[in-house]
Write an enzyme that holds these catalytic residues in place. Structure first.
Site, short mmCIF file in Angstrom:
data_model
loop_
_atom_site.label_atom_id
_atom_site.label_comp_id
_atom_site.label_asym_id
_atom_site.label_seq_id
_atom_site.Cartn_x
_atom_site.Cartn_y
_atom_site.Cartn_z
N LYS A 117 80.41 22.66 26.43
CA LYS A 117 80.68 23.34 25.15
C LYS A 117 81.35 22.36 24.18
O LYS A 117 80.98 22.29 23.01
CB LYS A 117 81.59 24.55 25.35
CG LYS A 117 80.93 25.68 26.09
CD LYS A 117 81.86 26.88 26.17
CE LYS A 117 81.35 27.90 27.15
NZ LYS A 117 82.34 28.94 27.46
N HIS A 169 55.53 29.30 50.46
CA HIS A 169 54.36 28.48 50.14
C HIS A 169 54.71 27.33 49.21
O HIS A 169 53.82 26.68 48.68
CB HIS A 169 53.27 29.37 49.53
CG HIS A 169 52.80 30.42 50.50
ND1 HIS A 169 51.63 30.32 51.21
CD2 HIS A 169 53.40 31.57 50.92
CE1 HIS A 169 51.50 31.37 52.01
NE2 HIS A 169 52.57 32.15 51.85
N GLU A 222 80.32 29.43 40.61
CA GLU A 222 81.42 29.30 39.66
C GLU A 222 82.78 29.51 40.34
O GLU A 222 83.80 29.01 39.89
CB GLU A 222 81.24 30.34 38.54
CG GLU A 222 81.65 29.85 37.17
CD GLU A 222 81.21 30.77 36.05
OE1 GLU A 222 80.73 30.26 35.03
OE2 GLU A 222 81.35 32.00 36.18
O1 PA5 Z 1 81.95 34.29 34.56
C1 PA5 Z 1 82.22 33.92 33.43
O2 PA5 Z 1 83.37 33.89 33.03
C2 PA5 Z 1 81.13 33.48 32.48
O3 PA5 Z 1 79.88 33.58 33.05
C3 PA5 Z 1 81.15 34.34 31.24
O4 PA5 Z 1 80.88 35.67 31.59
C4 PA5 Z 1 80.15 33.86 30.25
O5 PA5 Z 1 80.40 32.52 29.92
C5 PA5 Z 1 80.18 34.69 28.97
O6 PA5 Z 1 81.47 34.70 28.43
P1 PA5 Z 1 81.89 35.80 27.38
O7 PA5 Z 1 81.79 37.11 28.05
O8 PA5 Z 1 83.29 35.45 26.98
O9 PA5 Z 1 80.91 35.69 26.23
#
Ligand code: PA5
Length: 437
Positions: free
Chosen positions: A420, A306, A285
């Site tokens: 989303k 394996h 990310e």
């Molecule tokens: O790293 C990030 O920003 C995401 O993985 C969020 O943690 C995840 O989408 C969850 O978001 P939120 O904490 O707003 O529910």
């Protein structure tokens, strides 16, 4: 301290090449510290280990203790950075079969998928048990955890009553905004704050990770001390040749430039599986943007030798491997002598199982390096809260430096919104109808 060995990563990349990047890495590390790089609004994670107070830790421990006494099961509800760090630490430091023992409370997870079967099975499992909920969501509006919370909260209120439910729900969210904050305030839940300047994937050292970790009975103080030791050891004032976070960031970027587009994080202990999952989110990310970035993958050895072993040994030469190596196991199992020796293993009699694992690790390294897979090794003296704290902070710091070396903003994630929008349009969420596909 945990140590970094890059001697088997050199080949495609030379020591001179690595050293030549020292000042650039230093500048990137300084940009983190001075807040002068991209995404500088999200650097709140940088000094979490050295700035957390004894009172803050004590308060988290007190809440954890309350949940531990009141609940047979605690459900951690969250997705992405709002759950995977806690799961990584809890799995790494718990017994592999604790869930079958009388260890209380059992910790389970929800809100990290939208599987109806998963939720149904969880509701069935919780029937007749006293349970609590830790709902973690920075935005407070993420669909997966919000959905799971709505359903689990109803079951909790229906079975335990509103008053008990209120005592057994903890919300970890934004200080003032979002649906979860509003609900928590209205219902009087105990709450913790996810600081504005800490993104989800960098939040394991905030209450997001710390509360579930404390519920699991893990020593928070030791965990944060380990992270603090690494915060010091990875500071920009530490010379490049002693700064493992800077070196790791440089080596993986140089390997990337030389055509190694995939980094495989490997372990030889199944307990570390979710550390790899956490690491994949952190690096994927943070770096996968602007059509750039190493693809972070992971394997659990020797299991995956394996299966994926063939690909790693002889597939496309676009990979390098980073191995998390643990020097000393926590337990001891000796291989017994067998009178008939039908399996031919008597040559190992009297040796520890870990000795065999270590030889598998060494043999794998030699084979993979021979096969053109550069190998980076991160060694932990043992798997405990202190070294795990070091490891997680090490990866976070190196990730920030590495993202800057790559030239991207390591602290945003514009790409995760795309699915989303489509999902909301398909679900006809108010406000999204015009985006219908
Ligand atoms: O790293 C990030 O920003 C995401 O993985 C969020 O943690 C995840 O989408 C969850 O978001 P939120 O904490 O707003 O529910």
């Amino acid at each position: 301290m945990i140590t970094l060995d890059i001697s088997k990563a050199l080949g495609k990349v030379t020591k001179e090449q690595v050293d030549a990047c020292a000042s650039q890495a230093k500048n990137c590390n300084r940009a983190l510290e001075n807040g002068t790089g991209k995404g500088s609004d999200f650097l709140g994670w940088l000094h979490l280990p050295s700035s957390i107070t004894k009172e803050e830790i004590a308060d988290i421990q007190k809440t954890a203790e309350k949940l531990r006494t009141q609940c047979e099961v605690v459900v951690v509800i969250g997705i992405g950075g709002s759950y995977v760090g806690a799961k990584a630490v809890i799995d790494a430091l718990s017994g592999s079969f604790d869930f079958l023992e009388d260890t209380k409370p059992v910790i389970v997870y929800a809100g990290h998928n939208i599987s109806e079967d998963y939720l149904h099975e969880l509701l069935r499992y919780l029937k007749g048990k006293s349970f609590g909920l830790i709902h973690i969501s920075k935005s407070g509006t993420t669909t997966e955890p919000a959905l799971a919370f709505r359903i689990l909260k109803k079951q909790l209120e229906d079975t335990a009553g509103k008053q008990k439910a209120q005592e057994r729900i903890v919300a970890i969210t934004d200080q003032s905004r979002g649906a979860l904050r509003t609900l928590a305030n209205e219902e009087g839940y105990k709450t913790y704050v996810i600081p504005d300047n800490v993104g989800g994937r960098f939040s394991v050292l905030t209450p997001v990770g710390l509360l579930p970790i404390a519920v699991a009975g893990i020593d928070l103080q030791l965990f944060m001390e380990g992270a603090e030791a690494m915060e010091k050891a990875s500071g920009s004032d530490i010379p490049f040749d002693q700064n493992s976070a800077e070196i790791y960031a440089v080596v993986r970027n140089e390997l990337y430039k030389s055509g190694k587009k995939i980094e495989i994080l490997a372990n030889f202990h199944p307990k570390l599986h979710y550390v790899s999952e956490w690491w994949k989110q952190l690096y994927g990310e943070s770096e996968g943007k602007e059509n750039k970035g190493i693809f972070p993958a992971s394997v659990d050895f020797t299991t995956d030798l394996h299966s994926m072993g063939q690909w790693i040994q002889e597939g496309e030469r676009s990979i390098f491997e980073t191995v998390i190596s643990v020097a000393n196991p926590r337990c001891c199992v000796e291989i017994p002598c067998d009178e008939r020796d039908l399996d031919g293993l008597n040559f190992l009699a009297g040796k520890r199982v870990d000795y065999v694992n270590k030889m598998a690790e060494l043999g794998t390294q030699l084979a993979h390096v021979d096969g053109g897979v550069p190998n980076i090794r991160i060694s932990l003296p043992e798997l405990n809260a202190y070294y795990l704290g070091q490891l997680l902070y090490f990866f976070e710091r190196a990730c920030g430096i590495s993202g800057y070396l790559l030239g991207v903003n390591p602290f945003d994630q514009p790409g995760v919104e795309a699915y989303k929008k489509n999902m909301f349009a398909l679900l006809k969420k108010p406000g999204y109808e015009s985006l219908l596909l």
